[in-house]
Scaffold this motif. Structure first.
Motif, PDB file in Angstrom:
ATOM      1  N   ILE A 261      -9.267  -0.441   0.557  1.00  0.00           N
ATOM      2  CA  ILE A 261      -8.395  -1.526   0.998  1.00  0.00           C
ATOM      3  C   ILE A 261      -9.217  -2.452   1.878  1.00  0.00           C
TER       4      ILE A 261
ATOM      5  N   ILE B  34      -6.691  -4.045  -3.035  1.00  0.00           N
ATOM      6  CA  ILE B  34      -6.430  -2.605  -3.054  1.00  0.00           C
ATOM      7  C   ILE B  34      -6.907  -2.032  -4.383  1.00  0.00           C
TER       8      ILE B  34
ATOM      9  N   VAL C 199       0.842  -1.203   0.000  1.00  0.00           N
ATOM     10  CA  VAL C 199       0.000   0.000   0.000  1.00  0.00           C
ATOM     11  C   VAL C 199       0.878   1.254   0.000  1.00  0.00           C
TER      12      VAL C 199
END
Length: 210
Positions: free
Chosen positions: A193, A205, A180
């Motif tokens: 997410i 994601i 991320v």
């Protein structure tokens, strides 16, 4: 990410996996892949790039009238995907190529969406991969990734991921990469997410090009 990844090793490893990849990993990874495709726009005639298409397990999940280009670093995986595509005979517009995800052979802003399942933690330079995704996707296009990702905190689980990374990289992926964070640092706008697969071990994601 502290653990170094050898691209040539990964290419050989996944070609070795290709004959039995679905049998060993399929059931474990399939739920996350199916969940990811729920986020893909069903707009007809969109052009989608799938990075790390592997054996082509996702080919049945695309909406009708989608133009798909699937790439993988492993020639063995692409051969398996081509056999699966031939057996489907569903009229999908699909092109499959052996290609390095960190050096995409496509012009700028070529795709309406990019899907990357279980691939960001397998490449030597994840930042470069994410920047390549941004280069080839059109403004506002969808970015969908399913991936193991290290958390940002210092909990015991995250420390265990760091310690086990050298072992798992031999299996085919690293566990000490905060995917991320890499996506954000590369310039992607993250929208959603959530956890997926058994015990929520992976993250789904979604994002877009700023």
């Amino acid at each position: 990410m502290k653990t170094k990844i050898n691209g040539q090793y990964m290419e050989r490893l996944y070609s070795f996996y290709s004959p039995f990849y679905d049998f060993v990993f399929g059931k474990m990874l399939e739920p996350g892949r199916r969940e990811a495709f729920k986020y893909l726009s069903s707009r007809p005639h969109q052009k989608v790039l799938e990075i790390g298409i592997g054996t082509g397990a996702s080919l049945t999940l695309y909406p009708p009238h989608t133009q798909v280009i699937g790439i993988d670093i492993s020639e063995g995986m692409i051969k398996k995907a081509k056999k699966r595509l031939a057996a489907l005979k569903n009229g999908h517009d699909v092109e499959l190529k052996v290609m390095d995800a960190c050096n995409l052979e496509f012009p700028n802003e070529s795709f309406d969406a990019v899907i990357a399942s279980y691939v960001i933690t397998t490449v030597p330079d994840p930042h470069r991969l994410c920047k390549e995704i941004l280069r080839v996707i059109r403004p506002g296009g969808q970015i969908i990734a399913v991936q193991h990702s290290r958390g940002e905190n210092g909990h015991l689980l995250e420390k265990a991921k760091d310690a086990l990374a050298p072992l798992f990289v031999r299996i085919g992926f690293t566990t000490d990469l905060d995917v991320v964070r890499v996506m954000r640092e590369s310039g992607m706008s993250i929208e959603h997410i959530c956890g997926c697969n058994i015990f929520k071990l992976h993250r789904l994601i979604t994002g877009t090009k700023r």
